[in-house]
Design a protein around this motif. Structure first.
Motif, PDB file in Angstrom:
ATOM      1  N   UNK A  64       0.854  -1.303  -0.061  1.00 36.69           N
ATOM      2  CA  UNK A  64       0.041  -0.049   0.014  1.00 36.69           C
ATOM      3  C   UNK A  64       1.085   1.132  -0.121  1.00 36.69           C
ATOM      4  N   UNK A  65       1.400   1.818  -1.245  1.00 33.63           N
ATOM      5  CA  UNK A  65       2.189   2.879  -1.367  1.00 33.63           C
ATOM      6  C   UNK A  65       1.594   4.003  -0.955  1.00 33.63           C
ATOM      7  N   UNK A  66       0.139   4.342  -0.938  1.00 35.22           N
ATOM      8  CA  UNK A  66      -0.629   5.398  -0.655  1.00 35.22           C
ATOM      9  C   UNK A  66      -0.488   5.676   0.761  1.00 35.22           C
TER      10      UNK A  66
ATOM     11  N   UNK B 133       0.214  -0.406  18.343  1.00 34.93           N
ATOM     12  CA  UNK B 133       0.826  -0.493  17.075  1.00 34.93           C
ATOM     13  C   UNK B 133       1.739  -1.574  16.774  1.00 34.93           C
ATOM     14  N   UNK B 134       2.671  -2.035  18.046  1.00 36.81           N
ATOM     15  CA  UNK B 134       3.289  -3.423  18.032  1.00 36.81           C
ATOM     16  C   UNK B 134       2.503  -4.525  17.631  1.00 36.81           C
ATOM     17  N   UNK B 135       1.331  -4.536  18.419  1.00 38.02           N
ATOM     18  CA  UNK B 135       0.528  -5.854  18.321  1.00 38.02           C
ATOM     19  C   UNK B 135      -0.321  -6.147  16.945  1.00 38.02           C
ATOM     20  N   UNK B 136      -0.771  -4.542  16.334  1.00 34.36           N
ATOM     21  CA  UNK B 136      -1.341  -4.728  15.203  1.00 34.36           C
ATOM     22  C   UNK B 136      -0.302  -4.929  13.964  1.00 34.36           C
ATOM     23  N   UNK B 137       0.822  -4.537  13.964  1.00 33.78           N
ATOM     24  CA  UNK B 137       1.948  -4.738  13.107  1.00 33.78           C
ATOM     25  C   UNK B 137       2.278  -6.276  12.951  1.00 33.78           C
TER      26      UNK B 137
ATOM     27  N   UNK C 159       2.246  -3.791   6.760  1.00 32.54           N
ATOM     28  CA  UNK C 159       2.941  -2.619   7.174  1.00 32.54           C
ATOM     29  C   UNK C 159       4.378  -2.628   6.661  1.00 32.54           C
ATOM     30  N   UNK C 160       4.917  -1.492   6.633  1.00 31.98           N
ATOM     31  CA  UNK C 160       6.305  -1.237   6.146  1.00 31.98           C
ATOM     32  C   UNK C 160       7.171  -2.583   7.077  1.00 31.98           C
ATOM     33  N   UNK C 161       6.992  -2.728   8.352  1.00 33.10           N
ATOM     34  CA  UNK C 161       7.712  -3.487   9.248  1.00 33.10           C
ATOM     35  C   UNK C 161       6.930  -3.683  10.409  1.00 33.10           C
ATOM     36  N   UNK C 162       7.595  -4.957  11.015  1.00 30.29           N
ATOM     37  CA  UNK C 162       6.761  -5.221  12.258  1.00 30.29           C
ATOM     38  C   UNK C 162       7.974  -5.151  13.262  1.00 30.29           C
ATOM     39  N   UNK C 163       7.935  -5.950  14.443  1.00 29.97           N
ATOM     40  CA  UNK C 163       8.876  -5.625  15.597  1.00 29.97           C
ATOM     41  C   UNK C 163       9.331  -7.184  15.973  1.00 29.97           C
ATOM     42  N   UNK C 164      10.525  -7.058  16.673  1.00 32.03           N
ATOM     43  CA  UNK C 164      11.013  -8.548  17.134  1.00 32.03           C
ATOM     44  C   UNK C 164      10.529  -8.849  18.319  1.00 32.03           C
TER      45      UNK C 164
ATOM     46  N   UNK D 169      13.503  -3.707  14.233  1.00 32.86           N
ATOM     47  CA  UNK D 169      12.336  -4.006  13.387  1.00 32.86           C
ATOM     48  C   UNK D 169      12.580  -5.133  12.378  1.00 32.86           C
ATOM     49  N   UNK D 170      11.632  -5.571  11.862  1.00 32.92           N
ATOM     50  CA  UNK D 170      11.791  -6.567  10.568  1.00 32.92           C
ATOM     51  C   UNK D 170      10.806  -6.120   9.379  1.00 32.92           C
ATOM     52  N   UNK D 171      11.670  -5.693   8.504  1.00 34.11           N
ATOM     53  CA  UNK D 171      10.994  -4.862   7.435  1.00 34.11           C
ATOM     54  C   UNK D 171       9.999  -6.082   6.495  1.00 34.11           C
ATOM     55  N   UNK D 172       9.022  -6.066   5.898  1.00 32.96           N
ATOM     56  CA  UNK D 172       8.133  -6.963   5.107  1.00 32.96           C
ATOM     57  C   UNK D 172       8.942  -7.076   3.789  1.00 32.96           C
ATOM     58  N   UNK D 173       9.092  -8.290   3.534  1.00 34.12           N
ATOM     59  CA  UNK D 173       9.653  -8.706   2.171  1.00 34.12           C
ATOM     60  C   UNK D 173       9.199  -8.136   1.118  1.00 34.12           C
TER      61      UNK D 173
END
Length: 377
Positions: A12-14, A151-155, A164-169, A179-183
């Motif tokens: 989702x670039x928007x 936000x941590x829970x949602x990501x 999302x752009x990333x989630x958390x460890x 953070x862990x970027x989405x592939x």
């Protein structure tokens, strides 16, 4: 200019394009630019997390040049300048001479400091709030103290579905360190890196220009130049003049040898960030080194303008009209004279330099450049 990001069917670039809405400090710009720098340096590897510390070190390195070298203002609510000022960095010549092109030495100098408290304070909000636009509906009516954990829970829980752009460890904010970027986002950023970085840089420039409205050449002060431009053409200009007239250094009164001149930026390069001839005069290497990034005393002003006038007059007499017109363009444009031949009128030139330099010197002094430098031989 309103640069748009390339759309994608995978991510989702928007939402990404909304991350810089309603910004009150520099953190989000530096944060995203730092992530881009890190993943590019890692060749867009998708396997390993990026630690908060690595991102904060990169942010501090990205902020060092505009703050410490060019003395730009980051904004009333911004704390990154204070964080940089609290560090005791050993800054080596390659950093100052722009030969540390990937900021490796600067990053190492910062990383060697005890910056645990800085990492905690700088990362209190930015890592979590940066991706809040991906969960705008879910976090709209939350109390501020609940936002980060939500936000941590949602990501983490919607990493595959919402992307999302990333989630958390980790699941708990107290244990989050990376953070862990989405592939899919890494793939998008790799395919569109130049455009995305250009977009982020443009947004960052707009932010900084608004906070430094009178500062010259902000665009060339945000990012470390890959290398300083050569002064070959400017040196050739002054050597042409020295072939036809003996000249003394305005600071030391030493007679100049055209084979050994050094060009001085009357207003420091780190303030103007350009090599235009109207701000350059010949001196010796030792005097130039002594002057460094200081602002010259007002007592040199008239001699500076007289030397520029002498140079312009002699150059006009000894080169073709075509060369003359080309090489003095910056004088006409930046000093705002009506026509090129006005440069040969000393009174007009003094007035033009007075109008141009006085506000710039006042601004540079307010930004922290040392004023009233006098050469002591």
């Amino acid at each position: 200019m309103n640069q748009e990001l390339p759309l994608s069917e995978q991510v989702n670039v928007t939402v990404l394009s909304q991350t810089f809405n309603n910004i009150t400090n520099s953190y989000k710009y530096l944060y995203f630019l730092s992530i881009l720098d890190i993943i590019k340096r890692r060749n867009f590897d998708t396997s390993s997390p990026i630690s908060f510390r690595e991102i904060i070190v990169e942010m501090l390195a990205n902020a060092w040049y505009p703050h410490n070298y060019f003395k730009l203002y980051f904004g009333k609510q911004d704390q990154i300048a204070n964080k940089l000022d609290a560090l005791e960095l050993e800054i080596t010549e390659p950093i100052l001479k722009f030969r540390d092109t990937d900021k490796k030495l600067l990053r190492t100098a910062i990383n060697n400091q005890n910056i645990d408290d800085i990492v905690i304070s700088m990362n209190r909000y930015v890592s979590y709030r940066f991706i809040r636009p991906f969960f705008a509906q879910e976090t709209r009516k939350l109390k501020d103290y609940d936002v980060n954990q939500t936000i941590i829970n949602l990501a983490n829980n919607q990493f595959d579905s919402k992307k999302p752009l990333y989630c958390f460890n980790a699941e708990d904010q107290r244990n989050c360190t990376a953070i862990i970027l989405h592939p899919d986002w890494i793939q998008y950023l790799e395919e569109n890196y130049t455009i995305v970085r250009g977009w982020a840089s443009w947004e960052w420039l707009n932010y900084m220009q608004q906070r430094n409205p009178s500062t010259p050449n902000v665009v060339n002060k945000l990012f470390m130049p890959q290398e300083r431009d050569s002064l070959n053409n400017q040196t050739k200009y002054w050597k042409t003049i020295l072939e036809h007239r003996e000249i003394e250094c305005i600071y030391s009164k030493i007679k100049l040898d055209k084979k050994e001149i050094s060009l001085d930026h009357y207003l420091p390069w780190s303030f103007v960030a350009h090599d235009q001839l109207w701000n350059l005069i010949p001196t010796t290497k030792s005097v130039n080194s002594s002057k460094s990034n200081n602002l010259p005393s007002e007592k040199y002003f008239r001699d500076f303008v007289k030397l520029q006038h002498l140079g312009l007059t002699i150059y006009k007499q000894n080169v073709s009209q075509k060369i003359w017109s080309k090489d003095i363009e910056s004088f006409v444009a930046d000093l705002k004279v009506n026509q090129a031949d006005d440069l040969l009128n000393l009174e007009i030139l003094i007035n033009a330099y007075t109008t141009t330099l006085q506000p710039l010197i006042s601004l540079a002094t307010m930004q922290g450049f040392s004023p009233n430098w006098v050469y002591v031989g």
